[in-house]
Design a protein around this motif. Structure first.
Motif, PDB file in Angstrom:
ATOM      1  N   VAL A 297     -20.043 -55.908 -16.412  1.00  0.00           N
ATOM      2  CA  VAL A 297     -18.731 -56.545 -16.356  1.00  0.00           C
ATOM      3  C   VAL A 297     -17.650 -55.578 -16.830  1.00  0.00           C
ATOM      4  N   ALA A 298     -17.950 -54.786 -17.872  1.00  0.00           N
ATOM      5  CA  ALA A 298     -16.974 -53.808 -18.358  1.00  0.00           C
ATOM      6  C   ALA A 298     -16.685 -52.741 -17.303  1.00  0.00           C
ATOM      7  N   LEU A 299     -17.719 -52.313 -16.584  1.00  0.00           N
ATOM      8  CA  LEU A 299     -17.501 -51.328 -15.521  1.00  0.00           C
ATOM      9  C   LEU A 299     -16.689 -51.923 -14.375  1.00  0.00           C
ATOM     10  N   VAL A 300     -16.968 -53.179 -14.030  1.00  0.00           N
ATOM     11  CA  VAL A 300     -16.233 -53.828 -12.957  1.00  0.00           C
ATOM     12  C   VAL A 300     -14.751 -53.978 -13.331  1.00  0.00           C
ATOM     13  N   ALA A 301     -14.501 -54.316 -14.606  1.00  0.00           N
ATOM     14  CA  ALA A 301     -13.120 -54.536 -15.064  1.00  0.00           C
ATOM     15  C   ALA A 301     -12.447 -53.265 -15.530  1.00  0.00           C
ATOM     16  N   PHE A 302     -13.066 -52.107 -15.321  1.00  0.00           N
ATOM     17  CA  PHE A 302     -12.503 -50.854 -15.819  1.00  0.00           C
ATOM     18  C   PHE A 302     -11.068 -50.611 -15.366  1.00  0.00           C
ATOM     19  N   PRO A 303     -10.695 -50.860 -14.078  1.00  0.00           N
ATOM     20  CA  PRO A 303      -9.309 -50.607 -13.683  1.00  0.00           C
ATOM     21  C   PRO A 303      -8.296 -51.436 -14.451  1.00  0.00           C
ATOM     22  N   VAL A 304      -8.723 -52.568 -15.024  1.00  0.00           N
ATOM     23  CA  VAL A 304      -7.784 -53.432 -15.745  1.00  0.00           C
ATOM     24  C   VAL A 304      -7.640 -53.003 -17.196  1.00  0.00           C
ATOM     25  N   TRP A 305      -8.771 -52.800 -17.886  1.00  0.00           N
ATOM     26  CA  TRP A 305      -8.651 -52.511 -19.318  1.00  0.00           C
ATOM     27  C   TRP A 305      -8.442 -51.033 -19.620  1.00  0.00           C
ATOM     28  N   SER A 306      -8.666 -50.143 -18.631  1.00  0.00           N
ATOM     29  CA  SER A 306      -8.476 -48.717 -18.919  1.00  0.00           C
ATOM     30  C   SER A 306      -7.003 -48.371 -19.098  1.00  0.00           C
ATOM     31  N   ALA A 307      -6.109 -49.043 -18.364  1.00  0.00           N
ATOM     32  CA  ALA A 307      -4.675 -48.731 -18.466  1.00  0.00           C
ATOM     33  C   ALA A 307      -4.124 -48.996 -19.862  1.00  0.00           C
ATOM     34  N   PRO A 308      -4.329 -50.202 -20.463  1.00  0.00           N
ATOM     35  CA  PRO A 308      -3.825 -50.392 -21.831  1.00  0.00           C
ATOM     36  C   PRO A 308      -4.513 -49.504 -22.856  1.00  0.00           C
ATOM     37  N   VAL A 309      -5.781 -49.170 -22.629  1.00  0.00           N
ATOM     38  CA  VAL A 309      -6.465 -48.267 -23.563  1.00  0.00           C
ATOM     39  C   VAL A 309      -5.843 -46.873 -23.515  1.00  0.00           C
ATOM     40  N   ARG A 310      -5.536 -46.390 -22.307  1.00  0.00           N
ATOM     41  CA  ARG A 310      -4.874 -45.081 -22.183  1.00  0.00           C
ATOM     42  C   ARG A 310      -3.496 -45.109 -22.836  1.00  0.00           C
ATOM     43  N   TRP A 311      -2.753 -46.199 -22.633  1.00  0.00           N
ATOM     44  CA  TRP A 311      -1.420 -46.315 -23.240  1.00  0.00           C
ATOM     45  C   TRP A 311      -1.527 -46.291 -24.756  1.00  0.00           C
ATOM     46  N   LEU A 312      -2.502 -47.022 -25.310  1.00  0.00           N
ATOM     47  CA  LEU A 312      -2.677 -47.038 -26.758  1.00  0.00           C
ATOM     48  C   LEU A 312      -3.087 -45.663 -27.270  1.00  0.00           C
ATOM     49  N   ALA A 313      -3.960 -44.974 -26.535  1.00  0.00           N
ATOM     50  CA  ALA A 313      -4.385 -43.634 -26.952  1.00  0.00           C
ATOM     51  C   ALA A 313      -3.208 -42.668 -26.956  1.00  0.00           C
ATOM     52  N   ARG A 314      -2.327 -42.752 -25.976  1.00  0.00           N
ATOM     53  CA  ARG A 314      -1.142 -41.886 -25.950  1.00  0.00           C
ATOM     54  C   ARG A 314      -0.223 -42.173 -27.130  1.00  0.00           C
TER      55      ARG A 314
END
Length: 586
Positions: free
Chosen positions: A544-561
């Motif tokens: 499920v995490a791999l399937v939802a990767f396009p959704v949760w990766s964007a906020p994670v990248r923003w938080l990392a920046r």
């Protein structure tokens, strides 16, 4: 209306087919600007082809006198016929070549943009252009598109900071002004190496021509201010980032080239792109699609073909209402296992027809279909054909291409519904009813304006808002609340954007929830009896995490920046304090 020679859509307000140069039936060419010959080596040579015959040669009695020793006295002539323009070689000594092929005393048809050589004199045949029709494509010549050598790479200017960087254009690009009815000019920038397209406005085109490797970002800032009267660093940075993302720009800070990445970083970047969107494509399908179009596909884009499609759609809906009284969902009429097999085969065939219709619609406008294939996005499979070459067409031609696929599916559903309504009761009519129901659902799904599918693409072109989802979502998340806090009442456009943005957010996450539930159910059923409930849950969470990767990766990248910037800011000594320390030491 299609050209009677090349079967490509022609403009009713123009006498010639802009694809092949054939005179439109009933048009009066004398009342319009004529095509012309333009010298490729001599920019002053521009000869309109106004007469039925235009002769070329070194002799003074020719319509076009070419004073070159390689040109015969009577070398060639160009004729205007009912099927378009053609060039004939008059048994010249050094020959006449069209697109690199010597005619040897023969003749060849002239299409828009065809290059011909009269002896050593290079010419190009072009249909007239104005702002109403669109400007010529500017393609960087081969002498200017050589990739830099290793020595040139080492000598390339390094980006020392955001304002001192010297970005420069990469090789392999084409820029074209496209027809528009919006008043302001628009351009399309194409990466000819990758097929990526960008739509630009006048200011972005100005920046594109300015990134020559000599101007720094600071130079661009002041040049932009001098031209347009504003210091717009965020807009300049956004434009440069878009050029870089399209693979058309080098030298931006913080953007290492793919070849400069370490092995593990390159692998990580490839995995990241795969998780965002797994795509399997087949390039080079344009020639096959062209053959299909000229063999039979063009008939669907004639007035008769379009009428039959709409009759199939409307009549099919009526037939489906009739079939509902005698058919039932999931009832295959005694077909047994063969019923679902035939249903799956019907779905696959309809999918092929859907995508092929998109491709044929592109060919009906004389554009190219560069590739096609399948992709996996948020765990859901999709088929596609690359119609991005339609950016060189009008917005209404793009609407036609976008809607052609769902309309073909609806027409197929109509024929299936007619079979289900009028065939005798039995397995055949029952399977056709199930197929019609599924195809109607597929048509509604593709018309959904909330997902980036056919209906959404048509809507963005009709509204002239290419990034409607992004702009509406951004306004709903930030702009709306900023206006409300400032006491500003949103207008009709802002209210519409906010409503659409809310629908996009709800629709996207709703689609994601459905996808996750489907995958969780599939994984659970597959692992039932093989693993313990605890391990089954772990596998489900990972999938499920791999399937939802396009959704949760964007906020994670923003938080990392954000964390990285804060850490860098804390570790940087302010310049004034640094200067004071140096003075004190001195």
């Amino acid at each position: 209306m299609l050209c009677h020679a090349c079967r490509v859509h022609v403009r009713r307000d123009f006498p010639y087919c802009l694809h092949c140069g054939t005179l439109r039936r009933g048009a009066a060419p004398t009342s319009y600007a004529a095509p012309h010959l333009r010298g490729l080596d001599d920019p002053t040579l521009l000869v309109p082809l106004t007469g039925p015959v235009t002769t070329l040669g070194r002799g003074a009695d020719n319509d076009v006198v070419l004073g070159d020793a390689s040109v015969s006295r009577s070398h060639a002539r160009i004729l205007r016929t009912e099927s378009g323009f053609r060039v004939e070689d008059l048994d010249s000594f050094n020959g006449t070549a069209v697109a690199g092929v010597d005619l040897h005393g023969g003749a060849a048809h002239l299409a828009d943009g065809t290059e011909l050589s009269v002896g050593d004199v290079r010419l190009v045949f072009e249909q007239p252009r104005d702002a109403h029709i669109g400007q010529r494509t500017q393609v960087v010549g081969t002498q200017l598109t050589q990739l830099p050598t290793a020595a040139q790479e080492e000598a390339a200017p390094e980006a020392n900071g955001p304002l001192t960087a010297r970005p420069r254009r990469r090789s392999g690009w084409a820029l074209k002004q496209v027809p528009t009815d919006r008043g302001e000019p628009r351009w399309v920038l194409n990466n000819t190496r990758t097929g990526v397209y960008l739509e630009l406005d006048e200011r972005e085109v100005f920046l594109w021509h300015a990134v020559d490797g000599e101007n720094t970002v600071r130079d661009l800032l002041f040049a932009y201010a001098d031209r347009f009267g504003e210091l717009a660093l965020p807009r300049i940075e956004a434009a440069l980032a878009a050029f870089a993302n399209a693979g058309l720009l080098r030298g931006l800070p913080g953007r290492p080239e793919e070849a400069e990445r370490k092995g593990w970083r390159r692998l990580g970047h490839a995995v990241y792109r795969t998780l965002l969107k797994l795509e399997i494509s087949v390039p080079g399908i344009d020639r096959s699609v062209t053959r299909v179009y000229h063999a039979v596909g063009w008939r669907f884009f004639t007035r008769t073909g379009v009428t039959l499609v709409w009759l199939s759609v409307i009549g099919g809906l009526a037939a489906f209402l009739v079939a509902q009284d005698r058919q039932h969902l999931l009832d295959f009429g005694g077909a047994g296992v063969l019923g679902p097999v035939l249903l799956a085969a019907g779905y696959i065939s309809a999918l092929v027809v859907h995508e092929l219709t998109h491709a044929l619609a592109v060919k009906s406008y004389g554009r190219k279909v560069r590739r096609g294939g399948f992709l996996l996005m948020m765990g859901m499979p999709f088929a596609f054909v690359d119609t991005s070459d339609m950016w060189f067409g009008t917005r209404w031609s793009r609407v036609v291409v976008a809607l052609s696929g769902p309309l073909s599916t609806a027409a197929l559903a109509g024929w299936c519904a007619a079979g289900a309504a009028f065939l005798p009761a039995g397995p055949a009519s029952a399977v056709l009813f199930q197929l019609a129901f599924g195809l109607y659902l597929n048509t509604l799904y593709n018309f959904n304006p909330l997902m980036p599918l056919d209906g959404y693409q048509a809507l963005t072109d009709a509204l002239r808002v290419p990034r409607l989802r992004e702009e509406a979502s951004a306004y709903f998340r930030k702009g709306l609340w900023h206006d409300l806090r400032a006491g500003s009442r949103p207008g009709p456009r802002q209210a519409g954007m906010a409503a659409y943005g809310l629908a996009v957010v709800v629709g996207t996450y709703g689609f994601l929830v459905l996808a996750l539930l489907a995958w969780r159910s599939r994984i659970g059923d597959l692992l039932d009896g093989w693993l313990s409930p605890a391990w089954t849950t772990v596998v489900e969470v990972v999938v499920v995490a791999l399937v939802a990767f396009p959704v949760w990766s964007a906020p994670v990248r923003w938080l990392a920046r954000r964390i990285r910037r804060r850490r860098d800011a804390q570790g940087t000594v302010p310049a004034p304090a640094m200067g004071a320390a140096v003075e004190g030491t001195a």
